[in-house]
Write a protein that holds these residues in place. Structure first.
Motif, PDB file in Angstrom:
ATOM      1  N   ALA A  18       0.857  -1.260   0.195  1.00 36.46           N
ATOM      2  CA  ALA A  18       0.068  -0.023   0.090  1.00 36.46           C
ATOM      3  C   ALA A  18       0.886   1.142  -0.317  1.00 36.46           C
ATOM      4  O   ALA A  18       0.281   2.151  -0.629  1.00 36.46           O
ATOM      5  CB  ALA A  18      -1.342  -0.132   1.012  1.00 36.46           C
ATOM      6  N   GLY A  19       1.610   1.644   0.390  1.00 28.82           N
ATOM      7  CA  GLY A  19       2.987   2.364   0.852  1.00 28.82           C
ATOM      8  C   GLY A  19       3.603   2.367  -0.791  1.00 28.82           C
ATOM      9  O   GLY A  19       3.256   3.721  -0.857  1.00 28.82           O
ATOM     10  N   ASP A  22       0.554   4.204  -2.848  1.00 30.28           N
ATOM     11  CA  ASP A  22       0.906   5.650  -2.201  1.00 30.28           C
ATOM     12  C   ASP A  22       1.820   6.439  -2.792  1.00 30.28           C
ATOM     13  O   ASP A  22       1.832   7.396  -3.969  1.00 30.28           O
ATOM     14  CB  ASP A  22       0.718   5.492  -0.560  1.00 30.28           C
ATOM     15  N   GLU A  23       3.001   6.190  -2.593  1.00 26.51           N
ATOM     16  CA  GLU A  23       4.599   6.590  -3.386  1.00 26.51           C
ATOM     17  C   GLU A  23       3.957   6.984  -4.793  1.00 26.51           C
ATOM     18  O   GLU A  23       4.284   7.538  -5.524  1.00 26.51           O
ATOM     19  CB  GLU A  23       5.032   6.212  -3.229  1.00 26.51           C
ATOM     20  N   GLY A  25       1.256   6.775  -6.754  1.00 26.75           N
ATOM     21  CA  GLY A  25      -0.079   7.852  -7.002  1.00 26.75           C
ATOM     22  C   GLY A  25       0.251   9.244  -6.753  1.00 26.75           C
ATOM     23  O   GLY A  25       0.557  10.379  -7.144  1.00 26.75           O
ATOM     24  N   ARG A  26       0.831   9.660  -5.724  1.00 23.75           N
ATOM     25  CA  ARG A  26       1.620  10.386  -5.292  1.00 23.75           C
ATOM     26  C   ARG A  26       2.328  11.310  -6.248  1.00 23.75           C
ATOM     27  O   ARG A  26       2.473  12.613  -6.378  1.00 23.75           O
ATOM     28  CB  ARG A  26       2.776  11.191  -4.176  1.00 23.75           C
ATOM     29  N   VAL A  37      -5.947   5.911  -5.818  1.00 26.14           N
ATOM     30  CA  VAL A  37      -5.424   5.470  -4.408  1.00 26.14           C
ATOM     31  C   VAL A  37      -6.297   4.611  -4.464  1.00 26.14           C
ATOM     32  O   VAL A  37      -6.254   4.581  -3.556  1.00 26.14           O
ATOM     33  CB  VAL A  37      -3.923   5.368  -4.247  1.00 26.14           C
ATOM     34  N   ARG A  38      -5.952   3.298  -4.669  1.00 26.31           N
ATOM     35  CA  ARG A  38      -7.848   1.792  -4.011  1.00 26.31           C
ATOM     36  C   ARG A  38      -6.708   1.006  -3.514  1.00 26.31           C
ATOM     37  O   ARG A  38      -6.602   0.331  -4.199  1.00 26.31           O
ATOM     38  CB  ARG A  38      -8.414   1.886  -4.796  1.00 26.31           C
TER      39      ARG A  38
END
Length: 167
Positions: A18-19, A22-23, A25-26, A37-38
């Motif tokens: 997930a991390g 997230d990176e 997506g960011r 992000v899902r």
């Protein structure tokens, strides 16, 4: 200019994958994309996205079940759009030292879904991970966080350049 929408979906058991998602997506948002992000198990329709990134943690040589089911459930729509796959898992520096090919199940999905690319990132195994085996591995010095944010961002920039070469 029409902002391209990108879905970054992930199958994660303890949060390391997930991390990574997230990176990604960011970084895509920083590059001007509308990135969503899902968790993979929450994805039931990918038709509204210009591109999809799907990742899963590796456990015993298999991709996370949530990522596998997401790929299967959305296979028809995924085949018709740009798709990138990633895995996370090695709890050592091997993913940073050389390209690690996808495990057989992920390689098969790549062919079935006509994915553009796959990359393997290092994973994380820390004292916070639940489970006797995980804690025992950490106690024996086999743990750590082997995710490389710079490498993750570099790959996300690459995806953005493929999705929108004019950027």
């Amino acid at each position: 200019m029409n902002t391209k929408r990108v879905l970054v979906a992930y199958g994660s058991k303890h949060g390391a994958t997930a991390g990574i998602a997230d990176e990604i997506g960011r970084t895509l948002r920083d590059d001007g994309f509308d990135a969503d992000v899902r968790p993979a198990d929450a994805v039931t329709d990918v038709s509204g996205y210009d591109g999809v990134v799907l990742g899963g943690a590796l456990y015993a040589g298999r991709w996370n079940g949530k990522a596998r089911r997401c790929a299967r459930r959305n296979a028809e729509q995924l085949r018709g759009r740009p798709l990138w796959l990633f895995s996370s898992g090695p709890v050592d520096s091997s993913a940073e030292q050389h390209d690690i090919p996808p495990v057989p199940g992920v390689a098969r999905r790549m062919r079935q879904l006509d994915a553009r690319e796959h990359i393997t990132f290092g994973g994380a195994l820390t004292a916070d991970n639940p489970g006797f085996l995980a804690r025992a591995m950490v106690r024996r010095g086999k743990g750590g966080d082997f995710r490389d944010p710079a490498r993750i961002r570099e790959w996300a920039h690459h995806i953005g350049a493929e999705l929108d070469p004019a950027r």
